[in-house]
Motif scaffolding. Structure first.
Motif, PDB file in Angstrom:
ATOM      1  N   ALA A  49      10.123  20.363   5.844  1.00  0.00           N
ATOM      2  CA  ALA A  49      10.509  21.721   6.231  1.00  0.00           C
ATOM      3  C   ALA A  49       9.796  22.738   5.347  1.00  0.00           C
ATOM      4  CB  ALA A  49      12.016  21.888   6.131  1.00  0.00           C
ATOM      5  N   LYS A  50       9.333  23.801   5.963  1.00  0.00           N
ATOM      6  CA  LYS A  50       8.607  24.848   5.237  1.00  0.00           C
ATOM      7  C   LYS A  50       9.534  25.967   4.768  1.00  0.00           C
ATOM      8  CE  LYS A  50       4.433  23.225   6.003  1.00  0.00           C
ATOM      9  NZ  LYS A  50       4.029  22.213   5.083  1.00  0.00           N
ATOM     10  N   ARG A  51      10.647  26.142   5.476  1.00  0.00           N
ATOM     11  CA  ARG A  51      11.558  27.251   5.145  1.00  0.00           C
ATOM     12  C   ARG A  51      12.930  26.697   4.779  1.00  0.00           C
ATOM     13  NH1 ARG A  51      11.935  30.724  10.234  1.00  0.00           N
ATOM     14  NH2 ARG A  51      12.550  28.685  10.955  1.00  0.00           N
ATOM     15  N   LEU A  52      13.605  27.403   3.930  1.00  0.00           N
ATOM     16  CA  LEU A  52      14.958  27.035   3.527  1.00  0.00           C
ATOM     17  C   LEU A  52      15.893  27.033   4.739  1.00  0.00           C
ATOM     18  CD1 LEU A  52      16.906  26.332   1.266  1.00  0.00           C
ATOM     19  CD2 LEU A  52      17.230  28.769   0.859  1.00  0.00           C
ATOM     20  N   GLN A  53      15.641  27.920   5.671  1.00  0.00           N
ATOM     21  CA  GLN A  53      16.451  27.997   6.890  1.00  0.00           C
ATOM     22  C   GLN A  53      16.391  26.678   7.668  1.00  0.00           C
ATOM     23  OE1 GLN A  53      15.225  31.186   9.437  1.00  0.00           O
ATOM     24  NE2 GLN A  53      17.105  31.138  10.636  1.00  0.00           N
ATOM     25  N   ASP A  54      15.225  26.053   7.721  1.00  0.00           N
ATOM     26  CA  ASP A  54      15.077  24.768   8.416  1.00  0.00           C
ATOM     27  C   ASP A  54      15.844  23.661   7.688  1.00  0.00           C
ATOM     28  OD1 ASP A  54      13.447  25.995  10.308  1.00  0.00           O
ATOM     29  OD2 ASP A  54      11.616  25.526   9.188  1.00  0.00           O
ATOM     30  N   VAL A  55      15.785  23.705   6.364  1.00  0.00           N
ATOM     31  CA  VAL A  55      16.531  22.734   5.554  1.00  0.00           C
ATOM     32  C   VAL A  55      18.022  22.903   5.828  1.00  0.00           C
ATOM     33  CG1 VAL A  55      17.148  22.078   3.186  1.00  0.00           C
ATOM     34  CG2 VAL A  55      14.772  22.584   3.757  1.00  0.00           C
ATOM     35  N   TRP A  56      18.467  24.139   5.876  1.00  0.00           N
ATOM     36  CA  TRP A  56      19.883  24.421   6.129  1.00  0.00           C
ATOM     37  C   TRP A  56      20.292  23.946   7.524  1.00  0.00           C
ATOM     38  CZ3 TRP A  56      24.284  24.747   4.081  1.00  0.00           C
ATOM     39  CH2 TRP A  56      25.365  25.245   4.786  1.00  0.00           C
ATOM     40  N   LYS A  57      19.439  24.155   8.526  1.00  0.00           N
ATOM     41  CA  LYS A  57      19.770  23.723   9.893  1.00  0.00           C
ATOM     42  C   LYS A  57      19.945  22.211   9.973  1.00  0.00           C
ATOM     43  CE  LYS A  57      17.801  27.461  12.609  1.00  0.00           C
ATOM     44  NZ  LYS A  57      16.751  27.889  13.529  1.00  0.00           N
ATOM     45  N   LEU A  58      19.062  21.477   9.311  1.00  0.00           N
ATOM     46  CA  LEU A  58      19.184  20.016   9.311  1.00  0.00           C
ATOM     47  C   LEU A  58      20.484  19.573   8.649  1.00  0.00           C
ATOM     48  CD1 LEU A  58      15.515  19.084   8.385  1.00  0.00           C
ATOM     49  CD2 LEU A  58      16.679  18.547  10.529  1.00  0.00           C
ATOM     50  N   THR A  59      20.836  20.221   7.556  1.00  0.00           N
ATOM     51  CA  THR A  59      22.078  19.892   6.856  1.00  0.00           C
ATOM     52  C   THR A  59      23.287  20.288   7.702  1.00  0.00           C
ATOM     53  OG1 THR A  59      20.908  20.294   4.784  1.00  0.00           O
ATOM     54  CG2 THR A  59      23.306  20.132   4.666  1.00  0.00           C
ATOM     55  N   GLU A  60      23.190  21.432   8.331  1.00  0.00           N
ATOM     56  CA  GLU A  60      24.282  21.908   9.188  1.00  0.00           C
ATOM     57  C   GLU A  60      24.518  20.953  10.356  1.00  0.00           C
ATOM     58  OE1 GLU A  60      23.602  25.728  11.184  1.00  0.00           O
ATOM     59  OE2 GLU A  60      25.450  26.404  10.215  1.00  0.00           O
ATOM     60  N   LYS A  61      23.434  20.433  10.928  1.00  0.00           N
ATOM     61  CA  LYS A  61      23.540  19.455  12.029  1.00  0.00           C
ATOM     62  C   LYS A  61      24.277  18.199  11.551  1.00  0.00           C
ATOM     63  CE  LYS A  61      20.668  16.456  14.728  1.00  0.00           C
ATOM     64  NZ  LYS A  61      19.469  15.706  14.500  1.00  0.00           N
ATOM     65  N   ALA A  62      23.936  17.720  10.360  1.00  0.00           N
ATOM     66  CA  ALA A  62      24.610  16.543   9.805  1.00  0.00           C
ATOM     67  C   ALA A  62      26.090  16.840   9.563  1.00  0.00           C
ATOM     68  CB  ALA A  62      23.928  16.095   8.513  1.00  0.00           C
ATOM     69  N   MET A  63      26.398  18.043   9.108  1.00  0.00           N
ATOM     70  CA  MET A  63      27.802  18.410   8.875  1.00  0.00           C
ATOM     71  C   MET A  63      28.573  18.476  10.189  1.00  0.00           C
ATOM     72  SD  MET A  63      27.655  21.084   5.620  1.00  0.00           S
ATOM     73  CE  MET A  63      27.091  22.440   6.593  1.00  0.00           C
ATOM     74  N   GLU A  64      27.931  18.964  11.249  1.00  0.00           N
ATOM     75  CA  GLU A  64      28.581  19.003  12.559  1.00  0.00           C
ATOM     76  C   GLU A  64      28.878  17.591  13.057  1.00  0.00           C
ATOM     77  OE1 GLU A  64      25.903  21.303  14.978  1.00  0.00           O
ATOM     78  OE2 GLU A  64      26.502  23.182  14.013  1.00  0.00           O
ATOM     79  N   GLU A  65      27.944  16.661  12.835  1.00  0.00           N
ATOM     80  CA  GLU A  65      28.166  15.267  13.218  1.00  0.00           C
ATOM     81  C   GLU A  65      29.352  14.685  12.454  1.00  0.00           C
ATOM     82  OE1 GLU A  65      24.750  12.665  13.160  1.00  0.00           O
ATOM     83  OE2 GLU A  65      23.467  14.260  13.938  1.00  0.00           O
ATOM     84  N   LEU A  66      29.445  15.025  11.166  1.00  0.00           N
ATOM     85  CA  LEU A  66      30.570  14.556  10.358  1.00  0.00           C
ATOM     86  C   LEU A  66      31.881  15.131  10.887  1.00  0.00           C
ATOM     87  CD1 LEU A  66      31.755  13.035   7.940  1.00  0.00           C
ATOM     88  CD2 LEU A  66      31.252  15.058   6.529  1.00  0.00           C
ATOM     89  N   GLU A  67      31.887  16.414  11.258  1.00  0.00           N
ATOM     90  CA  GLU A  67      33.095  17.030  11.820  1.00  0.00           C
ATOM     91  C   GLU A  67      33.523  16.330  13.104  1.00  0.00           C
ATOM     92  OE1 GLU A  67      32.136  21.153  12.286  1.00  0.00           O
ATOM     93  OE2 GLU A  67      32.403  21.578  10.143  1.00  0.00           O
ATOM     94  N   GLU A  68      32.552  16.009  13.972  1.00  0.00           N
ATOM     95  CA  GLU A  68      32.862  15.293  15.216  1.00  0.00           C
ATOM     96  C   GLU A  68      33.428  13.913  14.905  1.00  0.00           C
ATOM     97  OE1 GLU A  68      29.389  15.165  17.712  1.00  0.00           O
ATOM     98  OE2 GLU A  68      29.242  17.354  17.748  1.00  0.00           O
ATOM     99  N   TYR A  69      32.825  13.237  13.944  1.00  0.00           N
ATOM    100  CA  TYR A  69      33.280  11.912  13.531  1.00  0.00           C
ATOM    101  C   TYR A  69      34.721  11.978  13.027  1.00  0.00           C
ATOM    102  CZ  TYR A  69      33.561   7.650  10.681  1.00  0.00           C
ATOM    103  OH  TYR A  69      33.950   6.471  10.123  1.00  0.00           O
TER     104      TYR A  69
END
Length: 191
Positions: A49-69
């Motif tokens: 990832a080139k931008r911090l925003q992209d890093v955050w989106k990837l982490t946010e996606k993983a957190m959403e998966e954890l919430e669903e789980y």
């Protein structure tokens, strides 16, 4: 708002990526996901990832998966059933049996069969067969692989047994499926 790395800050880009990759790894471990390849892909994407925003989106996606789980677990879905399903999704091409799967989650085969049926409404062997058949159909429609090769890829060592099972499940032969000459009368077995 565009978020970027700031070189004048005390933290380097690599350190930030390391921290977020650690968070993603912890999230995957909390969900008992045995898919090391997927985790490796996500971490690789994070480091590219080139931008911090992209890093955050990837982490946010993983957190959403954890919430669903966690929500699924809260609804009463047993973690053992979730683990077994994930194992089937990742290893459907291998030999799978109630005994093998029960050993993976430290339950007796009879008890695993009972809770799996309670949670999914489908017995374990039927679930495995339904998943394999759907994968086979997908491969038949989207690749030029030989039918015998597809049979092996979805966990059937005997080609004629695969063809018979496919016909029983979909109401058409694998050849007809590939040609698209028939409508599928799939049984009421949704995964």
């Amino acid at each position: 708002m565009k978020v970027v790395y700031h070189p004048e800050k005390a933290y380097s880009e690599m350190y930030v990526k390391f921290l977020f990759s650690s968070i993603i790894k912890e999230i995957y471990e909390a969900m008992d996901l045995p898919d090391e390849k997927r985790l490796s892909r996500e971490i690789d994407r994070l480091y590219r990832a080139k931008r911090l925003q992209d890093v955050w989106k990837l982490t946010e996606k993983a957190m959403e998966e954890l919430e669903e789980y966690l929500a699924e677990e809260e609804k009463g879905t047993r973690s053992e059933v979730t683990q077994v399903k994930n194992y089937i999704y990742q290893n459907y091409q291998e030999e799978l049996s109630v005994d093998i799967l029960a050993e993976k989650v430290y339950l007796s085969p009879g008890y695993l069969s009972y809770i799996f049926k309670q949670e999914t409404g489908m017995n374990l062997n039927r679930f495995i067969k339904a998943f394999r058949m759907d994968k086979a159909k997908e491969l038949l429609e989207n690749s030029q692989k030989k039918i015998s090769q597809i049979a092996k890829e979805v966990g059937f060592s005997n080609n004629s047994y695969f063809c018979r099972s496919f016909r029983e499940y979909f109401g058409v032969t694998p050849e007809s499926c590939r040609k698209g000459t028939a409508e599928y009368e799939k049984m009421d077995t949704e995964i």
